[in-house]
Motif scaffolding. Structure first.
Motif, mmCIF file in Angstrom:
data_model
loop_
_atom_site.group_PDB
_atom_site.id
_atom_site.type_symbol
_atom_site.label_atom_id
_atom_site.label_comp_id
_atom_site.label_asym_id
_atom_site.label_seq_id
_atom_site.Cartn_x
_atom_site.Cartn_y
_atom_site.Cartn_z
ATOM 1 N N PRO A 76 -3.617 -0.053 -0.697
ATOM 2 C CA PRO A 76 -2.557 -0.206 -1.834
ATOM 3 C C PRO A 76 -1.734 -1.326 -1.857
ATOM 4 C CG PRO A 76 -2.595 2.042 -0.808
ATOM 5 C CD PRO A 76 -3.562 1.034 0.324
ATOM 6 N N ASP A 92 5.469 1.984 -2.421
ATOM 7 C CA ASP A 92 4.311 2.075 -1.638
ATOM 8 C C ASP A 92 4.970 1.710 -0.218
ATOM 9 O OD1 ASP A 92 1.764 1.594 -0.486
ATOM 10 O OD2 ASP A 92 2.325 -0.394 -0.402
ATOM 11 N N CYS A 95 -2.738 5.382 -6.900
ATOM 12 C CA CYS A 95 -2.493 3.991 -7.121
ATOM 13 C C CYS A 95 -2.748 3.647 -8.544
ATOM 14 C CB CYS A 95 -3.251 3.035 -5.985
ATOM 15 S SG CYS A 95 -2.877 3.256 -4.344
#
Length: 168
Positions: free
Chosen positions: A58, A121, A141
């Motif tokens: 991610p 994140d 995501c």
């Protein structure tokens, strides 16, 4: 309401950086080199993330989208600057100006939202390391990227429509 004198604007005349041909060449080369470095550097980041399977996480997914938006933002502004440095007529049409404002706002806002997503994140990675892969799954995501894109586009269009209501 009283009638008032009103004239529609078809183009805006921009101020020149300089009249000196030597300085024009220096400015042109400076802006062109900065643009090329920006585009090539960000393109290398995007290509590195795409090509290396170890970077399919991610954090790097968001970083590649941030690089892409930086390329788009630079491409929204710098080519018109380069044309205006070399051209005799320093103007931009009204529709071109509104379009450039909308695109610039879209990409600036998208970059900001991507930075927010990247901060989230990293928050999940630090505060919930054992559940990180469950929380930051690929589906989330993609949703975060699309949400940031749609939000920035809607906000930029709203501002663009508000600029259309102004009189010039």
């Amino acid at each position: 309401m009283e009638p008032r004198n009103h004239t529609d604007v078809s183009e805006f005349h921009l101020m020149r950086l300089t009249e000196d041909p030597e300085l024009k060449t220096i400015f042109f080369n400076l802006f062109l080199s900065m643009y090329l470095v920006t585009v090539l550097g960000n393109l290398l980041i995007v290509l590195a993330v795409i090509s290396d399977s170890h970077l399919h996480t991610p954090m790097y997914y968001f970083l590649s989208h941030l690089s892409f938006t930086d390329i788009c933002l630079s491409t929204t502004m710098i080519p018109k600057i380069l044309v205006n440095i070399q051209a005799q007529s320093q103007s931009i049409t009204f529709t071109g100006c509104i379009t450039q404002i909308c695109f610039a706002l879209t990409f600036v806002l998208w970059e900001n939202f991507l930075l927010l997503v990247m901060a989230y994140d990293r928050y999940v990675a630090v505060c919930h390391p054992l559940r990180y892969t469950v929380i930051m799954n690929p589906h989330l995501c993609v949703q975060l990227i699309l949400l940031s894109l749609f939000t920035s586009t809607a906000d930029a269009l709203l501002h663009g429509l508000m600029v259309l209501r102004l009189s010039f």
